[in-house]
Design an enzyme around this catalytic site. Structure first.
Site, PDB file in Angstrom:
ATOM      1  N   HIS A  75       1.896   4.526  -2.887  1.00 40.73           N
ATOM      2  CA  HIS A  75       2.054   5.979  -2.740  1.00 40.73           C
ATOM      3  C   HIS A  75       3.431   6.414  -3.241  1.00 40.73           C
ATOM      4  O   HIS A  75       3.573   7.457  -3.892  1.00 40.73           O
ATOM      5  CB  HIS A  75       1.909   6.379  -1.267  1.00 40.73           C
ATOM      6  N   HIS A  86       3.561   6.662  -6.917  1.00 39.09           N
ATOM      7  CA  HIS A  86       2.859   7.879  -7.338  1.00 39.09           C
ATOM      8  C   HIS A  86       3.813   9.073  -7.270  1.00 39.09           C
ATOM      9  O   HIS A  86       3.806   9.946  -8.156  1.00 39.09           O
ATOM     10  CB  HIS A  86       1.650   8.098  -6.419  1.00 39.09           C
ATOM     11  N   HIS A 116       0.834  -1.206   0.000  1.00 40.54           N
ATOM     12  CA  HIS A 116       0.000   0.000   0.000  1.00 40.54           C
ATOM     13  C   HIS A 116       0.869   1.256   0.000  1.00 40.54           C
ATOM     14  O   HIS A 116       0.720   2.141  -0.858  1.00 40.54           O
ATOM     15  CB  HIS A 116      -0.908  -0.018   1.232  1.00 40.54           C
ATOM     16  N   GLU A 117       1.778   1.345   0.953  1.00 42.67           N
ATOM     17  CA  GLU A 117       2.611   2.536   1.043  1.00 42.67           C
ATOM     18  C   GLU A 117       3.544   2.657  -0.152  1.00 42.67           C
ATOM     19  O   GLU A 117       3.844   3.764  -0.615  1.00 42.67           O
ATOM     20  CB  GLU A 117       3.411   2.533   2.353  1.00 42.67           C
TER      21      GLU A 117
END
Length: 705
Positions: A500, A503, A496-497
């Site tokens: 980010h 991104h 999940h992290e």
């Protein structure tokens, strides 16, 4: 770290004010002995953490604030007609030095804080808020912005977006208010910045203040080795004998999951669920002041509630849409969640539990039931998820999808010995980013997991500045006898992290305020949550998941069990997340000042989604940092909103292949690289071909809509 209005473009290549046309007499003196103000002779101009001391921060902040004021004055006093370049771009580029310092200080305030740092923050924050207000409420500056907005000339799409966002930011931060209301806005925002900072400090202090020390070997003999060893290591680190449990998740959750000592678990659960509720670090009055101050800010602009004010700049657009979305998910899953709860309660009774299933019973019996039904437990899975192998798998996934390579660089300074820095390049050798990984809990780090940046992405002519991205987590520590072995939940958290991080690392564009994760809050979780889908893909796990002792690849039957168990208690987990969104919306849709009881308000707001018994004397709000100090006010629903997006988006990978480079390239081009340069729904539809529907998420949970 963006603070209020400050549009801080980063320039870590050389210290100084961004506008070289400012007369030297108007510039502050920059102490070259202060590493925060000097040029950085480090690889990729990374922060020289090894040279920075606490005493450097305040003088550096003061100098950078003065520098920013000089830059703003240069824009305002420019005798030439306001243009996009001399006003809007100049605003975007100003504050580079301040952003450099803020990016370091506020990130470390979360990841490696101290009492001294927290005191510095309390002194510095009012100065930053004052500067922010002085910029956003500067009538002459806004007049120039408005002049460009009214007559923009020919601009490309990215320039138009920057202009529109700049104008809206001024308007939404008081530029068009009458003078008396401008002063109120200034007062309210100053108060709010101090309150949210104090909230976070109290929550961290309350978390660190509680420990459960066990000296009786009989009370830990039943625990798995990895739990018992971690508890013993925690005790030793504190100079204690025996075994110690803290409220940090890698300590708290394993004990709650494997201990049969109901009395100790109740004590631990109550402490966790009443963190900062009363006592020395009480946050309840701060909560009242935060929500009331936010309401006052919204009212200044004519909004009924703070949620109405915030959501105008989100994909959801308004509070009724968010509430309808949450209640749609609740209506579709509440009966299933109740059934989940009843199933675990009946199972617990069959195992000898007397009385009602309580929240402190949930982790133990739900894990035991899962182990029996799916023959799957954390203890079975963890040996295949040794941290170094998980990291290898995550890097491999980024390589398969986007051609990225990660090379550790020991020459890059780090802020703590636990941190490792990597150079990130693409398949053509282009430098993309510096990535910092910080895995383990410590008293100086707040709980949870997050991605942040020390520097973002921008492009000025032929000069490109690439990002410096940091992932901060709180994973299970290694012990004297075994390496760090992750639970499946921790593997998902890593993915999940890392989403980010992708991104941020793959962002492209001219303006930092529009690149990377600088997007709407209810869109920013799409790149992170879509990555979690690979955690249950056998084709992915088979590439790297091996037993840390034997080297055996994770057996197909265990992967199958993980997949089969993926929807285990999915409805319960969904309703739990919805309940967080409901209480967030309740706090931020108040239309009259709140003077009531925090605990009672929370109980009422979460009642429609309640499945386990309510326990008096507990409340999550006093430690709910996401909405009271973390930027998710009236935005927690965004996690579920993004789940709808990611469920629909990942279905294209499932259709074409989970490593399909054509799909990955489209996701990179239309989602990851674009940041906030275009409206998020336009970007999503361009990738997927249609708007997302809630049905995709329900089907993934095994519920037919």
């Amino acid at each position: 770290m963006k603070k209020a209005f400050l549009i801080m473009a980063v320039s870590a290549l050389a210290a100084g004010c961004a506008d070289n046309s400012i007369p030297r007499a108007q510039l502050p003196d920059l102490d070259p002995a202060n590493p925060l103000l000097a040029a950085w002779e480090t690889p990729y101009a990374t922060p020289p953490f090894d040279a920075i001391r606490l005493e450097h921060y305040e003088p550096a902040f003061d100098a950078a604030i003065a520098c920013s004021r000089a830059e703003i004055e240069a824009i305002v006093s420019n005798p030439r007609k306001a243009t996009f370049t001399n006003t809007i771009v100049a605003l975007e580029r100003q504050g580079a030095l301040l952003d450099r310092i803020s990016g370091i200080f506020f990130n470390l305030l979360e990841a490696d804080t101290s009492d001294e740092m927290q005191q510095i923050a309390l002194r510095v924050q009012p100065k930053l808020t004052e500067l922010s207000n002085d910029i956003s409420l500067n009538a002459a500056l806004f007049a120039r912005v408005k002049a460009v907005h009214d007559n923009p000339g020919r601009l490309d799409k990215e320039d138009r977006m920057l202009l529109e966002k700049t104008y809206k930011r001024f308007a939404r931060q008081g530029a068009e208010l009458p003078d008396d209301r401008k002063e109120l806005y200034r007062r309210y925002t100053s108060e709010l910045s101090e309150l949210t900072l104090q909230f976070g400090q109290n929550a961290l202090a309350a978390t660190n203040a509680f420990t459960l020390r066990i000296t009786d070997p009989a009370k830990v003999s039943e625990l798995p080795d990895f739990v018992r060893e971690a508890m013993a290591a925690e005790a030793r680190s504190r100079g204690e004998k025996g075994w110690t449990v803290t409220l940090q998740r890698p300590s708290y959750l394993p004990f709650m999951t494997y201990s049969t000592d109901r009395a100790l678990k109740e004590k631990l659960w109550r402490a966790n669920s009443s963190c900062a509720l009363g006592g020395e670090f009480d946050n309840t009055e701060i909560i009242r002041r935060i929500v009331n101050t936010r309401l006052q800010i919204a009212r200044l602009f004519g909004y009924r509630s703070y949620a109405d004010y915030v959501l105008e700049e989100r994909m959801a657009a308004n509070a009724p849409t968010v509430e309808a979305f949450l209640h749609e998910l609740l209506a579709a899953t509440k009966l299933y969640a109740d059934a989940d709860c009843h199933r675990i309660g009946s199972y617990a009774a069959s195992q000898g539990l007397k009385g009602e299933l309580m929240p402190w019973d949930w982790a133990y019996y739900s894990e035991k039931y899962k182990n029996e039904k799916y023959a799957l437990s954390d203890e079975l899975v963890k040996p295949y998820f040794e941290l170094e192998r998980v990291k290898k798998g995550v890097f491999l996934l980024a390589n398969r999808l986007y051609g990225l390579n990660f090379t550790p660089n020991g020459s890059i300074p780090v802020y703590h010995p636990d941190v490792t820095a990597y150079e990130v390049t693409d398949e053509n050798g282009r430098f993309m980013a510096v990535l910092y990984l910080d895995f383990f809990p410590r008293a100086s780090k707040r709980s949870g997991a997050w991605m942040t940046e020390f520097r973002g992405t921008k492009r000025e002519g032929r000069t490109e500045t690439r990002p410096q991205v940091s992932l901060v987590m709180n994973f299970t520590k290694p012990t004297a006898t075994r390496p760090s072995l992750l639970t499946f939940d921790e593997v998902e958290t890593f993915l999940h992290e890392f989403g980010h991080a992708l991104h941020g690392m793959l962002g492209e564009g001219k303006y930092e305020s529009l690149t990377g994760t600088n997007v709407y809050r209810d869109f920013v979780e799409l790149p992170s949550q879509i990555m979690e889908n690979w955690a249950t893909e056998k084709e992915f796990l088979d590439l790297w998941a091996e037993h840390y002792q034997t080297g055996e690849k994770i057996p197909a039957e265990i992967v199958d069990r993980i997949v089969a168990a993926q929807n285990y208690l999915a409805a319960y987990q969904n309703v739990r997340q919805v309940s967080f969104g409901l209480t967030d919306m309740a706090w931020h849709t108040i239309s009259e000042p709140f003077e009531g009881d925090v605990e009672a308000f929370e109980v009422a707001s979460m009642a429609p989604a309640q499945v386990l018994p309510v326990v008096p004397g507990t409340a999550m709000a006093p430690s709910f940092g996401h909405i009271f100090s973390g930027g998710y006010a009236a935005g927690y629903y965004g996690y579920k909103w993004a789940e709808v997006l990611d469920a629909d988006a990942f279905s294209l990978f499932k259709e074409k292949g989970i490593f399909n480079r054509e799909v990955a390239s489209s996701f990179r081009e239309n989602i990851l690289s674009k940041g906030g340069t275009e409206p998020p729904m336009d970007l999503y539809v361009r990738f997927r071909g249609h708007e997302p529907e809630t049905a995709a998420l329900l089907r993934r949970m095994g519920i037919e809509p």
